[in-house]
Write an enzyme that holds these catalytic residues in place. Structure first.
Site, PDB file in Angstrom:
ATOM      1  N   CYS A 152     -88.921  79.490-104.222  1.00 24.97           N
ATOM      2  CA  CYS A 152     -90.010  78.744-104.860  1.00 24.97           C
ATOM      3  C   CYS A 152     -89.578  77.318-105.180  1.00 24.97           C
ATOM      4  O   CYS A 152     -88.446  77.090-105.613  1.00 24.97           O
ATOM      5  CB  CYS A 152     -90.439  79.404-106.179  1.00 24.97           C
ATOM      6  SG  CYS A 152     -90.736  81.176-106.089  1.00 24.97           S
ATOM      7  N   CYS A 153     -90.471  76.378-104.955  1.00 24.62           N
ATOM      8  CA  CYS A 153     -90.361  75.048-105.549  1.00 24.62           C
ATOM      9  C   CYS A 153     -91.748  74.718-106.098  1.00 24.62           C
ATOM     10  O   CYS A 153     -92.547  75.638-106.334  1.00 24.62           O
ATOM     11  CB  CYS A 153     -89.868  74.014-104.541  1.00 24.62           C
ATOM     12  SG  CYS A 153     -90.963  73.745-103.131  1.00 24.62           S
ATOM     13  N   LYS A 154     -92.057  73.471-106.291  1.00 24.38           N
ATOM     14  CA  LYS A 154     -93.348  73.147-106.903  1.00 24.38           C
ATOM     15  C   LYS A 154     -94.515  73.640-106.063  1.00 24.38           C
ATOM     16  O   LYS A 154     -95.472  74.203-106.581  1.00 24.38           O
ATOM     17  CB  LYS A 154     -93.451  71.630-107.129  1.00 24.38           C
ATOM     18  CG  LYS A 154     -94.745  71.210-107.822  1.00 24.38           C
ATOM     19  CD  LYS A 154     -94.670  69.794-108.341  1.00 24.38           C
ATOM     20  CE  LYS A 154     -94.607  68.782-107.218  1.00 24.38           C
ATOM     21  NZ  LYS A 154     -94.695  67.399-107.730  1.00 24.38           N
TER      22      LYS A 154
END
Length: 999
Positions: free
Chosen positions: A916-918
């Site tokens: 996950c990132c933004k």
């Protein structure tokens, strides 16, 4: 040159000259300067606008500019309607639909079921450069001419091969089973020379309709050729050698070889010629595909197809360290669960909140202070309920794609939907190693983007809210979070158990009326089990203290002193249950010595006594039925309590009054317990309006996003592990490890996102899974339960369900163990490390390391050492955990080894991997491609010289650049050069694949 009314007096040849336009607002003159040294020519216009238009016209009037225009028009004619982007090309009509439109019948291509219809590889020889000294950097664009439509459609492109006139493209093209391709279909191959990869706008962006890139930017046209699919398929050697010609069809600029490739056939030839002849080649074999599973036919199942949609597949081949080929299929698919799970969850929230509001209204008459408080709470709750209903209605209108793009993360109507949720899968087929499958779920960090992060995320907001709620003063009674959670659990148990007990009581009477001893025994057993659970639910000091508090909140309450010592054994047991740790702070609850607590003890104990009477009567009836010589006067002590000594007559008539008594006693307990627990919830809400409801909303939003990803991950893992008995045993004996890799920084808004994400993932511990046999063609998961306690029922077809162990088939609930490790890698993390605070990241990593150790300990206790191949060497896993511990303690800047170690441990423990990132688009793409190439190197002997090439290939031509295109309509990662300077080395994309893009 001439005046307005005169004949031409002079001719000026506009060759090798340039225009000088005066920038003065008043000057309307233009000067033409000649390279030959001839005198300058001054031209004066009537006005400033005329002067500007003349300057443009004269600048374009030279022969060199006209020749460029002619070449551009020729290419435009050759590629008319080819401006369709490659993602549009995937939205093709299935063959059956084309046939139904009355199109002519075409010759189908023979193929194996669930395998691509056509695959071929490409190579060029003797390419001619525009200048003799220029080294060519070439790629091939593949276009399709559909025989029914006679329209040219851009389909795919190869990688760029640098510095050679004989490029051996380690690239190919795949047409999936559903693609309408026939022997009559024509394939056009266009070869381009890329001048500057960073300016290769054609391959990195989607062009607007009817627009063609400038000839002098990015690439230049070398030559093209066309062939019929039937010619390739029917060729004796399954190979075509075609001549490349210029756009006017005249000049020969080289040849191109097209080789048919059959899926599943491993190539045995050595790869030495690849590493020596093509040192500058940047990619390996990449083929396009859009089959639902894209790996093998046996993996296709209706239950999985119901979950995965719009897949994109690529196929690579890389050399191994012993110079053999390995073949890799990369797949990315969105999931219908992105919308299905949030809609199911919101529907449950609505039902739960409606029940709570009704329970608050059913509290009965209250003193003015408490009644006004109740009215205020109900008004706020109704307003929030209306918001949930509006959101569900809006989601019901959604059609089209099954995923939420990164550009939509701030939309209110989509705030419950996970961002950019996809399955990323890699299937490896090696010449000497067993096939392997690697899955990663990619999703944007679960966070409430619409609500924003000005005041932080859930982790900070919840802590602050709880501290403020403790100091609410005299206006309401403070109950700890543990007690409010217990109150919700009691209410849930009541709502669940009361109808079950009533149903089993009716079944008991039905069995009695039919005079069936076996059915009577079974019905009694079920009734006893559920009633005992019901009675146990109220064995808590909280119920008694809440009843006291509610009693004092009634208007004109009168407190009564106990008449004597308790004579109820059950009541005595309840008293011994009291423990200071169960109620952290009850000093604000009123205690009145005159309150008659015995009344609740008697009501509660009567349920158990009534059940004993029913049991005693059933025993007597069965005993009399089976043994005729038992004396009628012989009485059971429990039955004596009931004062019911019937020994003959109809079974139904003798049981009916006892069952009615049991129901009446249970009803009285339910009424009092419901009111007392609703009063506890009233205090929770009243102490924090409106922040309490807003925090609940924020937590629901974050949890909804996290749960959608978890359900997707579980379904995929279950399907891939159905034939792995060790994994299935681990699943029901220990539970499933779910490891999240976070790439968020601890600076500015992303710190708030990380706080949201940490709470959302932690809340997944309260989710249980259950596998059931599907009874219809609808295979989507079913969600039941309430906040803090959800059960996800995953449906499998009968044949797949039979593969499960008996424990899972019998409905055993399967536990989840989510862990989160986060390491920020971008330029904002650099700021946080130098000028800000990284404590949040350090605390999260340390807390989740302890959870991971607990899971490993549980695994070693419950699983045999030789159960799984991964655990034949337990010391390896211990070493990895110790290494992870040391790296977390080291507090090194951007220590990405933490993520690599956590991912490795997760795979060895048969867990589900998340990245996950933004927005799961840019940093996530860098991470998953690095992970895939690292696996190929460490587990499948990828040639060391091809690691960077493989990495660049997956980032430039693989599924992740397609993910970028899906999200922002542009084939560029949203990085700039300054940002990338702050990134760890292996997280930087190849040149030409990044730049300005909306995200």
């Amino acid at each position: 040159m001439k005046n307005k009314s005169s004949e031409a007096s002079e001719v000026v040849i506009l060759e090798r000259c340039w225009i000088v336009e005066f920038r003065s607002k008043t000057d309307v003159s233009i000067v033409l300067k000649f390279q030959s040294g001839e005198p300058d020519l001054y031209v004066e216009a009537a006005s400033k606008p005329d002067c500007e238009s003349w300057a443009v016209a004269l600048g374009e009037a030279n022969s060199e500019g006209l020749q460029n225009k002619i070449q551009q028009l020729r290419r435009l004619i050759m590629e008319i309607k080819e401006e369709r982007s490659s993602d549009e090309a995937r939205q093709f009509l299935p063959s059956s639909q084309i046939d139904s439109l009355g199109e002519p019948q075409f010759t189908s291509i023979q193929r194996i079921a669930n395998e691509p219809k056509l695959e071929f590889s490409l190579a060029c020889k003797d390419l001619v450069a525009a200048t003799r000294d220029r080294k060519l950097n070439t790629f091939i664009q593949v276009s399709v001419v559909h025989p029914a439509e006679h329209i040219l459609t851009r389909y795919s492109s190869t990688e760029i091969v640098e510095g050679t006139r004989d490029p051996l493209f380690l690239t190919g093209v795949t047409f999936p089973p559903e693609y309408p391709i026939y022997e009559e279909t024509k394939i056009k191959l266009t070869v381009y020379d890329v001048k500057d990869k960073s300016q290769d706008t054609v391959r990195t962006s989607v062009l607007p309709d009817h627009k063609e890139p400038r000839a002098d930017v990015g690439r230049s046209f070398l030559g093209c050729t066309t062939f019929r699919v039937g010619d390739l398929v029917k060729s004796k050697e399954q190979q075509l050698t075609l001549t490349l010609r210029t756009s006017d069809g005249g000049k020969t600029v080289g040849t191109i070889e097209v080789n048919l490739v059959k899926m599943g056939e491993l190539e045995d030839e050595e790869t030495d010629h690849i590493t020596t002849d093509g040192q500058d080649q940047k990619c390996a074999l990449v083929r396009e595909c859009t089959t639902a599973e894209g790996i093998s036919g046996k993996d296709n199942s209706p239950s999985l197809n119901a979950v995965l949609k719009n897949p994109i597949c690529k196929l690579y081949r890389f050399p191994t360290s012993d110079n053999k080929w390995m073949r890799i299929r990369e797949q990315m698919a969105e999931t219908t669960l992105s919308f299905h799970v949030p809609k199911e969850l919101i529907n449950l929230h609505i039902k739960e909140d409606m029940r709570r509001n009704q329970e608050l209204k059913d509290l009965g008459e209250l003193a003015p202070h408490w009644d006004n408080m109740r009215k205020s709470v109900i008004a706020h709750c109704d307003q929030m309920l209306s918001m949930y209903q509006d959101t569900l209605a809006e989601l019901g209108k959604h059609t089209g794609s099954s995923f939420k793009s990164s550009c939509s993360k701030g939309e209110k109507t989509l705030e419950f939907i996970p961002i950019n949720l996809h399955l990323q899968r890699m299937h490896v087929h090696s010449p000497r190693l067993k096939d392997a499958l690697y899955d990663v779920i990619t999703v944007g960090a679960p966070a409430a983007h619409f609500q924003g992060f000005k005041n932080g995320g859930l982790r900070k907001l919840l802590s602050k809210f709880e501290a403020e709620r403790r100091n609410t003063g005299y206006q309401c009674i403070y109950y700890s979070p543990e007690n409010t959670a217990k109150a919700k659990e009691v209410l849930s148990n009541i709502n669940h158990l009361q109808p079950l007990i009533s149903s089993h009581a009716d079944l008991l009477l039905n069995s009695a009326s039919q005079h069936s001893p076996d059915r009577l025994k079974n019905s009694l057993k079920m009734l006893s089990e559920k009633t005992e659970l019901f009675v146990h639910a109220f064995k808590d000091q909280l119920v008694r203290s809440a009843l006291l508090a509610l009693y004092t909140a009634r208007p004109g309450c009168v407190l009564k002193k106990p008449a004597g010592p308790r004579n109820s054994a059950e009541g005595g047991d309840l008293q011994h249950q009291d423990h200071p740790s169960q109620i952290k702070r009850q000093d604000s609850i009123p205690h009145h010595s005159e309150y008659d607590e015995e009344e609740w003890d008697r009501v509660w104990a009567n349920v158990g006594k009534s059940l004993n009477c029913v049991i005693a009567m059933v025993d007597r009836l069965l005993e009399k039925d089976s043994v005729s010589n038992i004396k009628e006067g012989e009485n059971d002590p429990s039955a004596a309590d009931c004062n019911v000594l019937h020994t003959g007559g109809d079974w139904y008539e003798q049981l009916y009054p006892l069952v009615i008594t049991l129901k009446d006693c249970m009803g009285e307990v339910v009424t009092r317990a419901k009111q007392s627990m609703a009063f506890v919830l009233l205090q929770e809400l009243a102490c924090g309006l409106p922040q309490c409801l807003m925090l609940t909303l924020r937590r629901d939003i974050v949890f909804s996003q996290a749960l959608a990803g978890l359900v997707c991950g579980f379904v995929i893992k279950l399907h891939t592990g159905l034939r792995d008995q060790g994994f299935l045993q681990q699943l029901h004996s220990v539970g499933l490890l779910v490891q999240y890799e976070g790439l968020l920084s601890t600076y500015s808004e992303e710190a708030g996102m990380l706080e949201d994400m940490a709470v959302g993932i932690s809340d997944l511990q309260k989710v249980m899974f259950k596998v059931i046999e599907a009874k219809s063609e609808d295979f989507l998961p079913i969600i039941t339960g309430r906040r803090e306690h959800y059960i996800i029922e995953v449906q499998l077809p009968a044949k797949m369900f039979e593969l499960l162990p008996q424990e899972i088939k019998e409905g055993k609930l399967l536990r989840m163990y989510p862990v989160l490790f986060n390491v920020g890698i971008n330029e904002q993390q650099t700021l946080a490390e130098r000028f800000g605070d990284t404590t949040l990241q350090e605390n999260i990593n340390q807390e989740n390391l302890e959870l991971l150790k607990e899971y490993y300990k549980l695994f070693t206790e419950k699983m045999p050492p030789d159960c799984l191949p991964h655990f034949q060497e337990q010391n390896d896993l211990k070493g990895l955990l110790e290494n992870l511990h040391q790296n977390i303690q080291a507090k090194k800047r951007k220590n990405v080894e933490i993520m690599w170690l956590a991912a490795t441990i997760c795979r060895k423990l048969n867990g589900v991997r998340f990245t996950c990132c933004k927005s799961a688009k840019d940093r996530t793409s860098m991470s998953v491609t690095l992970e895939q190439c690292s696996i190929l190197r460490d587990e499948h002997q990828l040639h060391k010289d091809f690691f960077i090439r493989a990495l660049d290939c997956m980032r430039r031509e693989g599924c992740r650049i397609e993910n970028v295109l899906k999200n922002v309509k542009c084939r560029k990662y949203a990085f700039n050069m300054i940002q990338l300077m702050a990134f760890p080395k292996y997280y930087r994309p190849p040149e030409g694949t990044y730049g300005k893009a909306d995200t």
